[in-house]
Design an enzyme around this catalytic site. Structure first.
Site, mmCIF file in Angstrom:
data_model
loop_
_atom_site.group_PDB
_atom_site.id
_atom_site.type_symbol
_atom_site.label_atom_id
_atom_site.label_comp_id
_atom_site.label_asym_id
_atom_site.label_seq_id
_atom_site.Cartn_x
_atom_site.Cartn_y
_atom_site.Cartn_z
ATOM 1 N N CYS A 1 -29.755 -51.669 -10.175
ATOM 2 C CA CYS A 1 -28.444 -51.019 -10.162
ATOM 3 C C CYS A 1 -28.504 -49.686 -9.400
ATOM 4 O O CYS A 1 -28.665 -49.695 -8.192
ATOM 5 C CB CYS A 1 -27.901 -50.899 -11.582
ATOM 6 S SG CYS A 1 -26.120 -50.715 -11.600
ATOM 7 N N GLU B 1 -33.419 -55.594 -17.484
ATOM 8 C CA GLU B 1 -34.146 -55.002 -18.630
ATOM 9 C C GLU B 1 -33.350 -55.150 -19.931
ATOM 10 O O GLU B 1 -33.865 -54.877 -20.998
ATOM 11 C CB GLU B 1 -34.456 -53.520 -18.346
ATOM 12 C CG GLU B 1 -33.289 -52.551 -18.417
ATOM 13 C CD GLU B 1 -32.347 -52.604 -17.217
ATOM 14 O OE1 GLU B 1 -32.509 -53.506 -16.369
ATOM 15 O OE2 GLU B 1 -31.434 -51.767 -17.151
ATOM 16 N N HIS C 1 -28.878 -55.704 -14.490
ATOM 17 C CA HIS C 1 -29.829 -55.028 -15.383
ATOM 18 C C HIS C 1 -30.728 -56.043 -16.078
ATOM 19 O O HIS C 1 -30.450 -56.441 -17.209
ATOM 20 C CB HIS C 1 -29.059 -54.221 -16.436
ATOM 21 C CG HIS C 1 -28.413 -52.998 -15.885
ATOM 22 N ND1 HIS C 1 -29.010 -51.768 -15.877
ATOM 23 C CD2 HIS C 1 -27.224 -52.829 -15.278
ATOM 24 C CE1 HIS C 1 -28.216 -50.883 -15.303
ATOM 25 N NE2 HIS C 1 -27.117 -51.502 -14.931
HETATM 26 N N1 GLN Z 1 -22.453 -46.739 -10.491
HETATM 27 C C1 GLN Z 1 -23.759 -46.169 -10.607
HETATM 28 C C2 GLN Z 1 -24.131 -45.400 -9.349
HETATM 29 O O1 GLN Z 1 -23.479 -45.480 -8.362
HETATM 30 C C3 GLN Z 1 -24.797 -47.229 -10.897
HETATM 31 C C4 GLN Z 1 -24.535 -47.844 -12.246
HETATM 32 C C5 GLN Z 1 -25.750 -48.331 -12.967
HETATM 33 O O2 GLN Z 1 -26.886 -48.053 -12.585
HETATM 34 N N2 GLN Z 1 -25.528 -49.024 -14.052
HETATM 35 O O3 GLN Z 1 -25.087 -44.697 -9.327
#
Ligand code: GLN
Length: 206
Positions: A87, A187, A185
């Site tokens: 992410c 994890e 995610h």
């Molecule tokens: N929207 C977040 C960002 O741009 C990432 C979201 C996440 O890691 N769950 O950093």
């Protein structure tokens, strides 16, 4: 499933300046590797690979600078250290960002363009089953204000795409050399198979 003798187990760090660090540490420990949090360069030096967790990518980049980790991590990635971004971690490993904050910095390494918060406000967070290359059953993927990969260079291997809905076809997992990233995610939810792919990569590179 590989199991390591204690001496052979690789050490995998989790960048621990912000974000969901604990879940990654737990998943890595389940796989029998030595998992350690990374807040200092000495901790980074002890790692054979690094996980960059989800969180907030602009904050993580700034804090990595504050902790004097930004350039050392960049350097290790250039030298071939395996890294796995989830992410916000995917954003940090990307060479290019769309919809980033003004002057948003990344560590880079992956020849991809990511679109930040790509799924839009209506679908801030969602879950779905997706096929991941190298795994024989789908992964239940959890997306939280996730990026997607807007464009990927020729040497990037696509590991997964969204299968249904308005974002169908969008790339959400990639690998290039010793770098790996997922929009979702892995994890969360007790399935360690995506982390296993990364542990295998670290083991191969050692
Ligand atoms: N929207 C977040 C960002 O741009 C990432 C979201 C996440 O890691 N769950 O950093």
């Amino acid at each position: 499933m590989t199991s390591f003798s204690p001496a052979a187990a690789p050490t995998i760090g989790v960048l621990a300046v912000q974000g969901d660090v604990r879940e990654h540490v737990r998943t890595l420990e389940e796989l029998g590797v030595r998992a350690t949090t990374v807040r200092r360069t000495s901790e980074l030096e002890a790692c054979h690979g690094l996980v960059i967790p989800g969180g907030e990518s602009t904050t993580m980049a700034k804090l990595a600078r504050t902790f004097d980790l930004f350039e050392p991590i960049r350097q290790r990635i250039k030298e071939g250290m395996p890294a796995f971004g989830t992410c916000a971690g995917m954003i940090l490993l990307a060479d290019r960002i769309e919809d980033g904050a003004h002057d948003q910095e990344t560590l880079g390494g992956l020849d991809i363009t990511v679109r930040r918060n790509a799924f839009g406000r209506q679908v801030d967070s969602f879950e779905g089953d997706i096929d991941v290359a190298g795994l024989d059953a789908p992964v239940h993927a959890i997306f939280i204000r996730a990026p997607w990969v807007e464009a990927a260079g020729e040497s990037v291997e696509v590991l997964a795409r969204v299968e249904q809905g308005p974002a169908a076809g969008r790339i959400v997992a990639v690998r290039q050399g010793s770098l790996m990233a997922t929009s979702f995610h892995p994890e969360v939810g007790g399935d360690s198979r995506v982390h296993r792919l990364f542990v295998d990569l670290v083991t191969e590179e050692r």
